[in-house]
Design an enzyme around this catalytic site. Structure first.
Site, short mmCIF file in Angstrom:
data_model
loop_
_atom_site.label_atom_id
_atom_site.label_comp_id
_atom_site.label_asym_id
_atom_site.label_seq_id
_atom_site.Cartn_x
_atom_site.Cartn_y
_atom_site.Cartn_z
N GLY A 152 0.73 -1.45 -0.35
CA GLY A 152 -0.07 -0.11 -0.09
C GLY A 152 1.20 1.36 -0.08
CE LYS A 153 4.55 6.08 -3.23
NZ LYS A 153 4.60 6.93 -1.39
N GLY A 154 0.53 5.56 0.56
CA GLY A 154 0.17 6.79 0.97
C GLY A 154 0.87 8.00 0.70
CB VAL A 187 1.40 -0.10 3.83
CG1 VAL A 187 0.89 -1.33 5.08
CG2 VAL A 187 0.98 1.28 4.72
CE LYS A 235 -0.08 3.94 8.29
NZ LYS A 235 -1.17 4.11 8.94
CG ASP A 271 -11.16 10.54 8.03
OD1 ASP A 271 -11.56 11.02 7.07
OD2 ASP A 271 -9.89 10.44 7.57
#
Length: 263
Positions: free
Chosen positions: A27-29, A34, A49, A144
Site C-alpha cells: 500500500g501507499k499513502g 505499507v 507503515k 475520519d
C-alpha cells in the site's frame, strides 16, 4: 521476555532492518508506504507503515500528527481496532508495526458494487460500533470514519477493524490539533458547520459517520450523493435527508430507525 512484551508497543526502538524481512509493498499513502514483513524471530507476518521523516515533517503539523497517531494507537487494545505492535525509528524513517489484515478495505467492496447480505451488514456494523464503544469509553474520537479506514480481517470475512488514527484525538484535549476535519460526506454536521475553531465537541460525532456507512451498506448509496466535492460538502452541511423516499421503505423498519438515530 515479559518486560519486552510490555514495553515494545510503548517505546520507539532501533534496529528495524535487523529484526524484520520486507516481503513486498502492499500500500501507499502520501508520506507512508505499507509493507508486508516477516519478523525473523518468530516468522510471523505483520504490516509495517514506513513514514519518511523528511516528507512527513515538512507538512503543516506533520510531525505532531504522526506523534499523535502513535500515542492514540498505544492507548487502544480492542479486536475491532487496528493493533499496534511496535514503533521503530531510524535516522530517516519511522516504522509502525501493526497487525496484518488480509480482507482489504470495505471501500473496495462498495466500489465493486457488492450486494451486502443482512448478515454481512450486521457483522460489519457490530464490529464498527463495538470498536467505537471502546474508543469512546476512553473519550477518544476517530473523526475520519469512512469505508477506506475500515479493513476486513480476512477475505470473505466481514469482521472488521477500524484503522488510521491520524485525525483521532481525546475529546477533552485542551486544544485539538485539527478542529474542523474529516471527509466530506461522512463528517458530523456539528464539525463541518463549526465556526469557532477553539470549540469542543463529543465522541458522538463518530456515530454520524457510522450512520453514513450503514446507509451505504443497506441501500447501496450514500445519503449525500453529489458527484463533486462542493456538492457533497453542501449536502453534508445541510444534512437534510428525505426519509419518505421509496428506497427507505425497502429496508426493515428497525434498520431505518437505527439509521435515523445515527444520522
Amino acid at each position: 521476555m515479559d518486560w519486552r512484551n510490555l514495553l515494545e508497543p510503548l517505546i520507539n526502538q532501533r534496529g528495524f532492518h535487523e529484526l524484520f524481512k520486507p516481503i513486498k509493498k502492499i500500500g501507499k499513502g502520501n508520506f507512508a508506504s505499507v509493507y508486508l514483513v516477516i519478523k525473523y524471530e518468530d516468522k510471523k507476518k505483520y504490516a509495517v507503515k514506513a513514514f519518511s521523516k523528511e516528507g512527513t515533517y515538512q507538512e503543516e503539523n506533520g510531525k505532531e500528527s504522526l506523534i499523535n497517531e502513535i500515542e492514540i494507537n498505544r492507548k487502544l487494545n480492542h479486536k475491532n481496532l487496528m493493533r499496534l505492535y511496535g514503533v521503530y525509528e531510524s535516522q530517516n524513517s519511522i516504522y509502525v508495526q501493526v497487525e496484518l489484515l488480509q480482507g482489504g478495505q470495505l471501500y473496495d467492496k462498495i466500489q465493486a458494487k457488492h450486494k451486502f447480505t443482512p448478515t454481512q451488514i450486521k457483522t460489519v456494523m457490530k464490529g464498527l460500533l463495538e470498536g467505537l464503544e471502546y474508543m469512546h469509553s476512553k473519550r477518544i474520537m476517530h473523526r475520519d470514519l469512512k469505508p477506506e479506514n475500515i479493513i476486513l480481517r480476512e477475505e470473505n470475512d466481514y469482521d472488521c477493524v477500524i484503522a488510521d488514527f491520524g485525525l483521532a484525538t481525546n475529546a477533552d484535549e485542551k486544544e485539538y490539533l485539527f478542529v474542523r476535519c474529516g471527509t466530506p460526506g461522512y463528517v458530523a454536521p456539528e464539525i463541518v458547520n463549526l465556526k469557532d475553531l477553539k470549540a469542543k465537541y463529543d465522541p458522538i460525532c463518530d456515530l454520524f459517520s457510522a450512520g453514513v456507512i450503514f446507509h451505504m451498506l443497506a441501500l447501496g448509496k450514500p445519503p449525500f450523493p453529489g458527484s463533486e466535492y462542493n456538492e457533497v460538502l453542501a449536502q453534508n452541511r445541510a444534512c437534510k435527508i428525505d426519509y419518505t423516499k421509496e428506497m427507505y421503505q425497502r429496508i426493515p423498519a428497525e434498520w431505518l430507525d437505527l439509521m435515523r438515530r445515527l444520522l
